[in-house]
Scaffold this active site. Structure first.
Site, PDB file in Angstrom:
ATOM      1  N   HIS A  10       0.831  -1.200   0.000  1.00  0.00           N
ATOM      2  CA  HIS A  10       0.000   0.000   0.000  1.00  0.00           C
ATOM      3  C   HIS A  10       0.871   1.258   0.000  1.00  0.00           C
ATOM      4  CE1 HIS A  10       1.071  -0.657   4.207  1.00  0.00           C
ATOM      5  NE2 HIS A  10       0.974   0.660   4.332  1.00  0.00           N
ATOM      6  N   HIS A  97       5.872   6.023  -1.600  1.00  0.00           N
ATOM      7  CA  HIS A  97       6.528   4.723  -1.772  1.00  0.00           C
ATOM      8  C   HIS A  97       5.621   3.590  -1.304  1.00  0.00           C
ATOM      9  CE1 HIS A  97       7.141   5.509   2.486  1.00  0.00           C
ATOM     10  NE2 HIS A  97       7.297   4.209   2.628  1.00  0.00           N
TER      11      HIS A  97
END
Length: 155
Positions: A10, A97
């Site tokens: 995620h 990220h």
């Protein structure tokens, strides 16, 4: 290295730390308002990196290239709506990220640093950012375990 399970990958918009269950409804209302105002978007996952650095990594990640500005904007809006609820604003810019793994015993590792450098320019694909989720994160010696408490679709 403790790798993150594929179903747990995620983009984190904001890490809240310990949250009392009495705060969950207010957080949910704030996140629902953010999601209702934001459009879904694509994120190109590109390159590898590490926090705090590739030469002494604790966290290994894949970066977000196109879509990173949208991720940062969404994270900024989350920061805005959660500040009145007592959550400190972020003091550094978001590095969009996807965490891939956590180094169990951080130390200098030339082989890992070389692998990160080799993957720095590698494209991995495109993912659709279609919702905002409130997640619970539990870290254990076997890795992170995530539980989605609630989710709200982006437009």
């Amino acid at each position: 290295m403790s790798w993150i399970a594929a179903e747990n990958l995620h983009l984190t918009l904001k890490f809240l730390g310990h949250v009392a269950m009495t705060q969950v409804d207010a957080i949910g209302s704030a996140l629902a308002a953010v999601a209702a105002e934001a459009d879904a978007f694509d994120v190109t996952v590109h390159g590898l990196g590490a926090f705090p650095s590739p030469t002494r990594p604790r966290v290994v990640w894949a970066g977000a290239r196109s879509g990173a500005i949208a991720v940062a904007g969404l994270a900024g809006r989350v920061d805005d709506v959660l500040a009145p609820l007592g959550f400190a604003r972020e003091d550094r810019p978001l590095t969009a990220h996807i965490t891939l793994g956590r180094v169990r015993e951080p130390h200098r590792d030339a082989t890992l640093a070389d692998a990160l450098a080799a993957g720095a320019g590698r494209p991995f694909g495109v993912v659709r950012a279609a919702r905002v989720s409130l997640m619970r994160s539990d870290l254990s010696p076997r890795g992170a375990h995530y539980t989605e408490l609630a989710a709200w679709p982006l437009r």
